[in-house]
Design a protein around this motif. Structure first.
Motif, PDB file in Angstrom:
ATOM      1  N   LYS A 160      41.751  29.425  37.124  1.00 57.60           N
ATOM      2  CA  LYS A 160      42.660  30.570  36.828  1.00 57.60           C
ATOM      3  C   LYS A 160      43.807  30.271  35.924  1.00 57.60           C
ATOM      4  N   LEU A 184      44.190  39.822  29.330  1.00 59.48           N
ATOM      5  CA  LEU A 184      43.068  38.981  28.875  1.00 59.48           C
ATOM      6  C   LEU A 184      41.941  40.173  28.261  1.00 59.48           C
ATOM      7  N   LYS A 225      50.046  38.132  35.014  1.00 60.83           N
ATOM      8  CA  LYS A 225      49.640  36.942  35.681  1.00 60.83           C
ATOM      9  C   LYS A 225      48.319  37.328  36.340  1.00 60.83           C
ATOM     10  N   LEU A 246      44.792  32.168  32.214  1.00 60.63           N
ATOM     11  CA  LEU A 246      46.036  32.726  31.869  1.00 60.63           C
ATOM     12  C   LEU A 246      47.019  31.755  31.074  1.00 60.63           C
ATOM     13  N   LEU A 276      38.507  36.208  36.193  1.00 62.01           N
ATOM     14  CA  LEU A 276      39.763  36.191  36.886  1.00 62.01           C
ATOM     15  C   LEU A 276      39.491  37.041  38.275  1.00 62.01           C
ATOM     16  N   GLY A 295      46.111  39.009  34.804  1.00 60.34           N
ATOM     17  CA  GLY A 295      45.125  39.241  33.492  1.00 60.34           C
ATOM     18  C   GLY A 295      45.197  40.474  32.867  1.00 60.34           C
ATOM     19  N   GLN A 299      38.955  38.831  32.208  1.00 56.10           N
ATOM     20  CA  GLN A 299      39.402  39.704  33.439  1.00 56.10           C
ATOM     21  C   GLN A 299      38.328  39.624  34.438  1.00 56.10           C
ATOM     22  N   LEU A 309      51.531  27.378  36.257  1.00 52.91           N
ATOM     23  CA  LEU A 309      51.495  28.749  36.482  1.00 52.91           C
ATOM     24  C   LEU A 309      52.492  29.058  37.496  1.00 52.91           C
TER      25      LEU A 309
END
Length: 695
Positions: free
Chosen positions: A274, A152, A147, A278, A160, A149, A157, A286
């Motif tokens: 965000k 990613l 969570k 994700l 985020l 990132g 990243q 989320l």
């Protein structure tokens, strides 16, 4: 950390039983200490990530659990001061530290080498021979990194990390704006006609608030809930009630530098972005991914079922208040600044008692004793005040918490009175959490150091602080959270105490409230401030009979806030938060006579940080659990049944997040609950049982 320009009092806690020396820490000590502690934590993380040995649970997960001890200590002291006794120096540093901390943890969460080690362990988890608690700890770290990132691509990243940093700054700004509005507003009254209807305890509190504002000889209505709510309840002056209510309701919505509208809009946009980064449909999805509720649909299902019953009940209550207004010869509708006033009159008429009659029996010191006595009866622990030991403010009291055999379980600090340097509301937090891991400083495990913060009106010198019944429930509620931290008995810090899913964390606190009104507790500790006589049986009976009075109003206040929270965090976009809030309430059929318990511009739970965002519902989710849990005691015929109390301690209060919350509750109760006990407690009837993941 032991460098000449740094204050060791921030990290070396050498006070009694490991308490910090709060008085030795100056506001200006924090900035350099944060820099040093962040650098130390960076070094700890680098050592774990680049350990040449193959990853093991011990050299990776356990190492992460104890990394950054200095940062944890500096942070605990700083955020306590920022919330409970702030000033311009601390607020300026808060605006700097919040995004800096976000950058720091984003960098850790996206560390490729570190995540590779955790991912290796996660993929091999079934072969590692882990205990249940170790499996939960590994899962928490792996999901936390995902969570954050960790999976990613680099550009995502970086985006985020930028989002998280900005959200941290926005959360700090929201809280500071609200505190500024609360601190700057007061309504000073001097004429006797303006004080009509106000009981003595409220006049005393308002006089003390006026003295704090250098307005000796007047009476201050402030935006502290402990003053403004009783003022709205007792004041006979409708114009003054409206003025106070509008100021209270519009905190954070007054234009200028402290207006939170733009903060909310940007916060919601960044949270939605965000969530998409994700891989989630929206921010609520989320946030709910690792909770008991699991999905927005499950949350909205419970809230909507309760909403329909609550609104119907509130409409009946409103009609009764309108009839009372008409009997007084007035022709105005029931407005939000009228409800508490006329509800109090109606309660007095129906049940033959008023809040002002009850309040002299609810002395703060005696209710604190009641909290401790319940904990002793249930769990065998004893609280003893440590006289001469300094807390972080002169009003703070420090207590030893010990088991029946005399061993020290925890330290507890109580900070009960409102002040202009403290944010509003009530909360529990900890300077350090219980665990059993060996630390680099040679210690094996740590003692929990827990504190409660409340905002009760401070009495005049020589007079006892008197509470409303709601205040007394708040005190029990926060001490229930405190017990969740103090009775923790786990190995790993990340699953200690209140380290549980958001919709389970309110169970220990809300459940504890039930013992306030257990007859043998209330009769013993509710004694008159002047005579020392216990509450008369007739008054006690009236209080018990009135428990569900005004239930529609109370439930509409809460549920509307929870539904708006979910609507914000499932929406694709929100351009105008005020208009969005109004549209949601119109669609729900919100009565004009009631407002949300927390309107958006001052909804700290969801905007002054991320704690309860898409999670305000959790109070009701936990209320389903707590009503059913107390029924377990009622079914035994003994509210302190020893066997049931042991099951409660062993399966709820002591296990933290070391086992799945559904498993923890089932181990205590033998089954998962339906909402029926909660609805009966509220006087709202019953609804269909929840099943499966909705239970």
């Amino acid at each position: 950390m032991a460098t000449p320009d740094l204050n060791p009092a921030l990290t070396d806690w050498t006070g009694p039983d490991g308490l910090p020396h709060f008085e030795a820490v100056a506001d200006t000590d924090f900035a350099p200490s944060f820099d040093a502690a962040l650098a130390e934590h960076d070094a700890d993380i680098a050592g774990i990530a680049h350990n040449p040995d193959a990853p093991t649970f011990e050299n990776t997960i356990v190492a992460l659990e104890i990394a950054g001890d200095s940062l944890s200590r500096v942070s605990a002291l700083f955020w306590n001061r920022a919330g409970a006794h702030t000033n311009e120096t601390i607020q300026a540093l808060e605006r700097e530290i919040a995004p800096k901390m976000s950058r720091h943890y984003s960098k850790i969460g996206m560390d490729v080498a570190l995540f590779a080690r955790i991912d290796t362990l996660w993929n091999a988890r079934d072969t590692l021979g882990l205990s249940l608690e170790q499996s939960r700890v590994l899962e928490r770290h792996w999901k936390g990194f995902v969570k954050s990132g960790a999976q990613l691509a680099k550009p995502e990243q970086e985006r985020l990390a930028a989002i998280n940093e900005r959200l941290a700054g926005l959360g700090a700004a929201f809280g500071q704006n609200l505190l500024a509005d609360e601190k700057s507003w007061s309504l000073l009254l001097k004429e006797e006609a303006d004080l009509a209807g106000l009981p003595g305890f409220l006049r005393d509190a308002m006089a003390a608030a006026a003295r704090e504002r250098n307005a000796e000889g007047t009476y201050a209505v402030t935006l502290s809930r402990s003053i403004v709510e009783p003022f709205l309840t007792f004041s006979e002056n409708r114009d003054l009630r409206e003025k106070a209510f509008r100021a209270w309701s519009s905190r954070g919505e007054n234009g200028g530098e402290t207006d939170n509208g733009a903060v909310i809009r940007e916060t919601l946009a960044l949270r939605a972005e965000k969530a998409r980064l994700l891989g989630y449909d929206n921010y609520a999805a989320l946030k709910l991914d690792n909770t008991m509720a699991k999905t927005p649909d499950a949350v909205n299902g419970l809230l909507t079922a309760v909403w329909e019953k609550a609104v119907a009940q509130a409409r009946r209550e409103e009609a009764d208040l309108a009839a009372l207004i008409a009997r007084e010869g007035r022709n105005h509708p029931v407005m939000p600044w009228d409800w508490r006033h006329y509800a109090e009159k109606l309660r007095s008429e129906r049940f033959d008692f008023s809040e002002s009659e009850l309040k002299p029996y609810l002395q703060l010191d005696r209710i604190i004793e009641a909290c401790f006595d319940v904990a002793h009866r249930l769990f065998g622990i004893t609280a003893t005040e440590k006289t001469g030991v300094r807390g972080y403010h002169p009003d703070v009291r420090v207590f030893d918490i010990r088991n029946a055999d005399g061993t020290l379980v925890a330290l507890f600090l109580g900070d009960y009175f409102a002040r202009s340097s403290k944010r509003s509301g009530a909360w529990m937090s900890a300077f350090q959490s219980q665990h059993r891991l060996p630390l680099p400083n040679g210690a094996k495990g740590e003692l929990p150091i827990v504190y409660n913060v409340c905002n009760f009106a401070k009495p005049a010198d020589g007079k006892p602080a008197l509470l409303s019944l709601d205040d007394a429930r708040t005190l029990f509620h926060e001490f229930g959270h405190g017990l969740h931290g103090m009775l923790s008995n786990v190995t790993y810090p990340s699953v200690s105490g209140t380290g549980v899913s958001r919709d389970f964390v309110e169970l220990p606190s809300q459940l504890y409230e039930h013992w306030l009104t257990v007859p043998e507790i209330l009769k013993r500790y509710a004694v008159h401030e002047a005579t020392g006589e216990p509450m008369p049986q007739a008054l006690f009976d009236k209080v018990m009979a009135a428990r569900t009075f005004n239930a529609g109003f109370n439930t509409v206040e809460f549920t509307s806030s929870a539904l708006v929270d979910m609507a914000y965090h499932t929406a694709e976009s929100v351009e105008d938060p005020a208009a969005f809030e109004a549209a949601v309430l119109e669609r729900l059929g919100m009565p004009q006579s009631i407002t949300m318990r927390h309107r958006s511009p001052h909804f700290q739970h969801i905007f002054a940080g991320d704690g309860y965002s898409a999670g305000y519902y959790s109070y009701m989710w936990s209320e389903v659990l707590d009503a059913d849990a107390f029924s377990a005691f009622e079914e035994t015929g003994n509210p302190f049944d020893p066997a049931m109390a042991k099951r409660l301690r062993d399966n709820i209060y002591s296990v933290g997040g070391s086992i799945d919350p559904e498993d923890a509750y089932t181990a205590f109760r033998g089954k998962l609950p339906s909402p029926d006990a909660m609805l009966r407690k509220k006087g709202l009837g019953v609804t269909e049982p929840l099943t499966g993941s909705d239970a």
